[in-house]
Design a protein around this motif. Structure first.
Motif, PDB file in Angstrom:
ATOM      1  N   VAL A  92       0.866  -1.195  -0.031  1.00  0.00           N
ATOM      2  CA  VAL A  92       0.138   0.093   0.194  1.00  0.00           C
ATOM      3  C   VAL A  92       0.918   1.069  -0.061  1.00  0.00           C
ATOM      4  N   ASN A  93       0.718   2.157  -0.986  1.00  0.00           N
ATOM      5  CA  ASN A  93       1.460   3.298  -0.915  1.00  0.00           C
ATOM      6  C   ASN A  93       0.643   4.244   0.057  1.00  0.00           C
ATOM      7  N   GLN A  94       1.213   4.481   1.159  1.00  0.00           N
ATOM      8  CA  GLN A  94       0.588   5.156   2.358  1.00  0.00           C
ATOM      9  C   GLN A  94       0.139   6.576   2.132  1.00  0.00           C
ATOM     10  N   VAL A  95       0.870   7.344   1.028  1.00  0.00           N
ATOM     11  CA  VAL A  95       0.648   8.690   0.833  1.00  0.00           C
ATOM     12  C   VAL A  95      -0.832   8.573   0.030  1.00  0.00           C
ATOM     13  N   GLU A  96      -0.693   7.864  -0.962  1.00  0.00           N
ATOM     14  CA  GLU A  96      -1.915   7.559  -1.644  1.00  0.00           C
ATOM     15  C   GLU A  96      -3.246   7.204  -1.168  1.00  0.00           C
ATOM     16  N   TYR A  97      -3.053   6.186  -0.115  1.00  0.00           N
ATOM     17  CA  TYR A  97      -4.117   5.996   0.866  1.00  0.00           C
ATOM     18  C   TYR A  97      -4.686   6.971   1.416  1.00  0.00           C
ATOM     19  N   LEU A  98      -3.661   7.709   2.236  1.00  0.00           N
ATOM     20  CA  LEU A  98      -4.436   8.697   2.997  1.00  0.00           C
ATOM     21  C   LEU A  98      -5.132   9.840   2.247  1.00  0.00           C
ATOM     22  N   ALA A  99      -4.373  10.306   1.056  1.00  0.00           N
ATOM     23  CA  ALA A  99      -5.076  10.965   0.309  1.00  0.00           C
ATOM     24  C   ALA A  99      -6.337  10.680   0.018  1.00  0.00           C
ATOM     25  N   ALA A 100      -6.788   9.376  -0.357  1.00  0.00           N
ATOM     26  CA  ALA A 100      -8.025   8.882  -0.853  1.00  0.00           C
ATOM     27  C   ALA A 100      -8.802   8.718   0.440  1.00  0.00           C
ATOM     28  N   GLN A 101      -8.251   8.494   1.583  1.00  0.00           N
ATOM     29  CA  GLN A 101      -9.105   8.252   2.743  1.00  0.00           C
ATOM     30  C   GLN A 101      -9.727   9.817   3.242  1.00  0.00           C
ATOM     31  N   ALA A 102      -8.544  10.755   3.078  1.00  0.00           N
ATOM     32  CA  ALA A 102      -8.999  11.945   3.658  1.00  0.00           C
ATOM     33  C   ALA A 102      -9.760  12.939   2.552  1.00  0.00           C
TER      34      ALA A 102
END
Length: 280
Positions: free
Chosen positions: A93-103
């Motif tokens: 999981v790309n954590q930057v991409e994941y957090l962008a989508a989540q937030a």
């Protein structure tokens, strides 16, 4: 590489509309957070007992990231340190991409600083609701490679807003070289924010003559951010040039990492707002 959502077919894109809405508000909400790749740390002994999570995946990590995303969605520009760009330990999981989508951030940028292949992708990250005009990566000097800074510019001309997201070295000698490097870039700029895990106290920053000259720091109350379970040191910072003044500075509650997030509500000067305003 800058990633962003799709734009619509109207005369003004959703991204431009979002930027305009933030400009009409007259201020932006900033956050910096070293999230320690989503490892839960709440005591010194966890550095030993949970060290395996730096190399192996943990099924609870995504759950923690989702909870972080619920907090990050309150902000307009977020600087992230110690994020993984998608490797075995983060379950790809790309954590930057994941957090962008989540937030719900329409724009995000990952800076890969230390590439250990499938084992780890040490990175900085930027999440933004404003449309960036330009993003530049900087590889910071040091004895050990792997430290970097993201430079994002919002708007054009001398009144553009410049935000730097940085993660500096642990050693004093390394930080001096890195602050010298940043000083050369910052010196000609007017409206500047430097935020991140700088691994040094406000006193150490002020003692660095070149950095203090290039960014005559507006006094911002230093907040204790490390260690998160019993904060004793101000290592995470949001630093402002003298053209900017924070309306509110606060430290957020423990979000699993060994660092606490720092938040600033930042009113922008009229000239800076005009420079950022998207053209119709």
């Amino acid at each position: 590489m800058l990633e962003h959502g799709h734009t619509g077919g109207s005369s003004r894109s959703p991204a431009a509309q979002t930027t305009s809405a933030l400009i009409e508000r007259g201020h932006i909400r900033l956050l910096t957070f070293n999230l320690q790749v989503g490892i839960q740390t709440s005591a010194y002994h966890h550095y030993l007992t949970r060290s395996w999570q730096h190399v192996l995946p943990n099924p609870q990590r995504l759950k923690r990231l989702a909870m972080m995303g619920n907090v990050l969605e309150q902000f307009d520009v977020v600087g992230l340190q110690e994020v993984d760009g998608g490797s075995f330990r983060s379950s790809r999981v790309n954590q930057v991409e994941y957090l962008a989508a989540q937030a719900g951030f329409p724009h995000y940028f990952q800076q890969l600083n230390r590439d250990l292949g499938q084992f780890a992708q040490h990175s900085n990250g930027l999440l933004s609701r404003l449309v960036p005009s330009h993003i530049e990566e900087h590889r910071l000097p040091g004895m050990l490679p792997g430290r970097g800074a993201i430079h994002v510019r919002y708007g054009e001309g001398p009144d553009a807003l410049h935000i730097f997201v940085a993660h500096l070295a642990l050693s004093h000698r390394g930080r001096v070289r890195q602050l010298n490097y940043l000083s050369d870039i910052i010196e000609p700029l007017r409206h500047v924010v430097v935020m991140g895990d700088l691994n040094c106290t406000p006193e150490q920053l002020h003692a660095h003559e070149r950095f203090s000259t290039s960014l005559p720091l507006h006094p911002v109350k230093p907040l204790l951010s490390y260690p998160s379970w019993q904060p004793r040191r101000a290592l995470d910072h949001i630093l402002l040039s003298q053209t900017l003044e924070a309306a509110e500075v606060r430290v957020l509650d423990h979000l699993f990492s060994d660092h606490l997030p720092i938040a600033v509500d930042l009113p922008l000067p009229a000239s800076c707002l005009a420079a950022i305003r998207p053209s119709v």
